[in-house]
Motif scaffolding. Structure first.
Motif, PDB file in Angstrom:
ATOM      1  N   MET A 136     -26.435   5.326   6.008  1.00  0.00           N
ATOM      2  CA  MET A 136     -26.206   6.704   5.584  1.00  0.00           C
ATOM      3  C   MET A 136     -24.803   7.150   5.954  1.00  0.00           C
ATOM      4  N   SER A 137     -24.314   6.702   7.102  1.00  0.00           N
ATOM      5  CA  SER A 137     -22.975   7.107   7.538  1.00  0.00           C
ATOM      6  C   SER A 137     -21.905   6.636   6.550  1.00  0.00           C
ATOM      7  N   VAL A 138     -22.095   5.458   5.973  1.00  0.00           N
ATOM      8  CA  VAL A 138     -21.122   4.938   5.009  1.00  0.00           C
ATOM      9  C   VAL A 138     -21.052   5.858   3.788  1.00  0.00           C
ATOM     10  N   PHE A 139     -22.217   6.304   3.323  1.00  0.00           N
ATOM     11  CA  PHE A 139     -22.253   7.209   2.176  1.00  0.00           C
ATOM     12  C   PHE A 139     -21.648   8.569   2.532  1.00  0.00           C
ATOM     13  N   ILE A 140     -21.937   9.057   3.722  1.00  0.00           N
ATOM     14  CA  ILE A 140     -21.375  10.343   4.147  1.00  0.00           C
ATOM     15  C   ILE A 140     -19.849  10.258   4.197  1.00  0.00           C
ATOM     16  N   PHE A 141     -19.332   9.165   4.757  1.00  0.00           N
ATOM     17  CA  PHE A 141     -17.880   8.993   4.817  1.00  0.00           C
ATOM     18  C   PHE A 141     -17.278   8.937   3.409  1.00  0.00           C
ATOM     19  N   ALA A 142     -17.955   8.221   2.513  1.00  0.00           N
ATOM     20  CA  ALA A 142     -17.462   8.106   1.133  1.00  0.00           C
ATOM     21  C   ALA A 142     -17.439   9.475   0.452  1.00  0.00           C
ATOM     22  N   GLY A 176     -16.997  11.092  11.425  1.00  0.00           N
ATOM     23  CA  GLY A 176     -17.391  10.015  12.330  1.00  0.00           C
ATOM     24  C   GLY A 176     -17.749  10.531  13.712  1.00  0.00           C
ATOM     25  N   VAL A 177     -16.963  11.464  14.210  1.00  0.00           N
ATOM     26  CA  VAL A 177     -17.235  12.060  15.525  1.00  0.00           C
ATOM     27  C   VAL A 177     -18.549  12.833  15.490  1.00  0.00           C
TER      28      VAL A 177
END
Length: 274
Positions: free
Chosen positions: A145-151, A194-195
């Motif tokens: 999920m973090s990868v999608f949020i960053f994208a 990220g933080v």
């Protein structure tokens, strides 16, 4: 209905569907991204045909299906089943060459190359979602999920910052509207994200999330440019119209098609040596 409303509704449905697919169950995740991957592959084939290229869509789709599930099975360590899929992949790959021998097209190897490229470009990256979500040996949806949020953060804030402050072109020959200011805005936003995610999730360390955020922003920019290059070559504004107000599957997942393999490689190396 105004385009901005259509775009907003489509975007909301897209985001909610991704969140649901990632968090409900690994099988739901596999099924969801399988549909997206095959749809993206067919969108790719549909577009290259406009450039007088004739990929073998039937065998290409079969290759895509085999590739997808062969990668998924890698996460379950079923060696015998993996061997079966590998054998099937070899057979179908040979068939692509054999069938093309009987084609009356002039650019045979161009057709063969684009048949394989459809699977490599659209299917393989999305199949890696099943490996990323199980990268720690158990179901860890927050990592994926973090990868999608960053994208999403990178895409959104690069656009907003570029609209407000953009003056210096990033890569005018490929994408005239993208600016360095927009890219910097996207980069800063993913670091902040990220933080924040590290404070809400203990699936990874803070520095892991920061590294993934940086990779997503930097590699994602190249992914966006690569998709723009592809559309510019074949002369289309959007890769499709399946997502009203957003274009096609490849338009929406362009960043992730390059980011997911790089993030998977980082996480794999990280958990092997750390």
């Amino acid at each position: 209905m105004p385009n901005i409303v259509v775009r907003g509704i489509t975007g909301l449905v897209y985001v909610l569907s991704v969140i649901a697919a990632i968090f409900i169950h690994p099988i739901v995740c596999v099924a969801y991204f399988f549909i997206i991957a095959i749809a993206g592959q067919n969108e790719f084939y549909h577009n290259v045909k406009k450039y007088n290229i004739k990929p073998n869509v039937l065998l290409g789709n079969l290759l895509g299906i085999i590739l997808y599930f062969m990668i998924v099975i890698c996460s379950s360590c079923e060696e015998d089943l993996s061997a079966v899929f590998l054998a099937a992949l070899i057979v179908v790959s040979l068939l692509v060459f054999i069938v093309e021998l009987y084609s009356k097209a002039k650019e045979h190897f161009t057709n063969i190359a684009y048949t394989f490229l459809g699977g490599i470009y659209a299917v393989v990256p999305l199949a890696l979602t099943s490996l990323i979500i199980n990268i720690k040996g158990d179901f860890s949806p927050m990592i994926l999920m973090s990868v999608f949020i960053f994208a999403w953060c990178n895409d959104t804030f690069a656009y907003l910052t570029g609209m407000k402050f953009g003056k210096h072109k990033l890569f005018e020959r490929i994408s005239p509207k993208k600016t360095w200011e927009g890219s910097i805005g996207g980069f800063v936003s993913v670091i902040v994200a990220g933080v924040v995610i590290s404070l809400c999730s203990d699936a990874l360390m803070l520095w892991d999330y920061i590294v993934i955020a940086i990779l997503t922003s930097v590699v994602g920019t190249f992914g966006d440019l690569a998709e723009s290059m592809f559309k510019r070559q074949i002369g289309v504004k959007d890769s499709g119209n399946i997502l009203p107000g957003h274009g096609g599957i490849l338009d929406r997942f362009d960043i992730l098609l390059l980011v997911l393999p790089v993030v998977y490689a980082y996480l794999k190396i990280r958990f092997i040596f750390c």
